[in-house]
Scaffold this motif. Sequence first.
Motif, short mmCIF file in Angstrom:
data_model
loop_
_atom_site.label_atom_id
_atom_site.label_comp_id
_atom_site.label_asym_id
_atom_site.label_seq_id
_atom_site.Cartn_x
_atom_site.Cartn_y
_atom_site.Cartn_z
N LYS A 36 0.97 -1.44 -0.18
CA LYS A 36 -0.17 0.04 -0.13
C LYS A 36 0.42 1.08 0.01
O LYS A 36 0.94 2.16 -0.80
N ALA A 37 1.54 1.16 0.56
CA ALA A 37 2.87 2.54 0.80
C ALA A 37 3.35 2.69 -0.29
O ALA A 37 3.53 3.73 -1.28
N GLN A 69 2.38 1.91 -3.11
CA GLN A 69 1.39 2.21 -4.31
C GLN A 69 1.18 4.10 -4.16
O GLN A 69 0.75 4.32 -5.37
N THR A 70 0.69 4.27 -3.08
CA THR A 70 1.01 5.57 -2.36
C THR A 70 2.05 6.83 -2.52
O THR A 70 1.86 7.74 -3.63
N VAL A 129 5.43 8.10 4.58
CA VAL A 129 4.98 6.64 4.14
C VAL A 129 5.63 5.87 4.64
O VAL A 129 5.22 4.88 5.52
N SER A 144 1.44 6.49 -7.35
CA SER A 144 1.36 7.29 -7.82
C SER A 144 1.51 8.81 -7.24
O SER A 144 0.95 9.53 -8.23
N MET A 145 2.36 9.30 -6.30
CA MET A 145 2.53 10.57 -5.97
C MET A 145 3.84 10.66 -7.46
O MET A 145 3.42 12.11 -8.96
N SER A 172 8.06 12.92 1.12
CA SER A 172 7.15 11.78 1.01
C SER A 172 7.25 10.25 1.69
O SER A 172 6.12 9.76 2.56
N GLU A 173 7.95 9.74 0.77
CA GLU A 173 8.64 8.38 0.74
C GLU A 173 9.22 7.98 2.49
O GLU A 173 8.22 7.28 3.25
#
Length: 174
Positions: free
Chosen positions: A45-46, A48-49, A119, A52-53, A115-116
């Motif tokens: 999920k991380a 995928q987030t 997350v 997307s970014m 962001s990484e």
Amino acid sequence: MMLVAGMAIHAQNTPSQPTSAAASELRFGYLSYNDVLHAMPQYEKAQQTLASMRASFESELKRSEDDFSKQFAEYVEGQKSFPENILLKRQKELQQLMEQSLQFKKEAQALLEKSEAEVMAPLHAKLNDVIHRIGMERGYAYVLNTDNRAYPFINGDLGTDITADVLTMIKSGD
């Protein structure tokens, strides 16, 4: 007893040379941190987030590059017919677009890295907590991360591979 520069020195066990009894009491665990991290349920999920970014930033960067290409093509096409003041204005506009594009790329990269880290922080915290708990429960002096070939040899008689145990604990939600 050893002779060093004419002096007799008696060999003693020092803290840097533990006795074999002390060495056999020293226990440690080891695991592949990356293997466990990638096997965590939250990891996909991380990723995928983050994907997307990245896609959003790449889309905007592509749009910006397309705008630059279009304006550059118009500049080249009309270059011979433009009066000098318009030619200079267009050159300046192209330069500004290029600088803005480079600035956006730098800022996007910095935002993606930030962001990484954000997350992935909860995953690292959970994994570190599980490793800590297993290490404390089993009385390990330390737990080694075997990634990146940092430890080409680990004596299995002295250490224990805890990869499977960590994965089990993480997947069970402990």
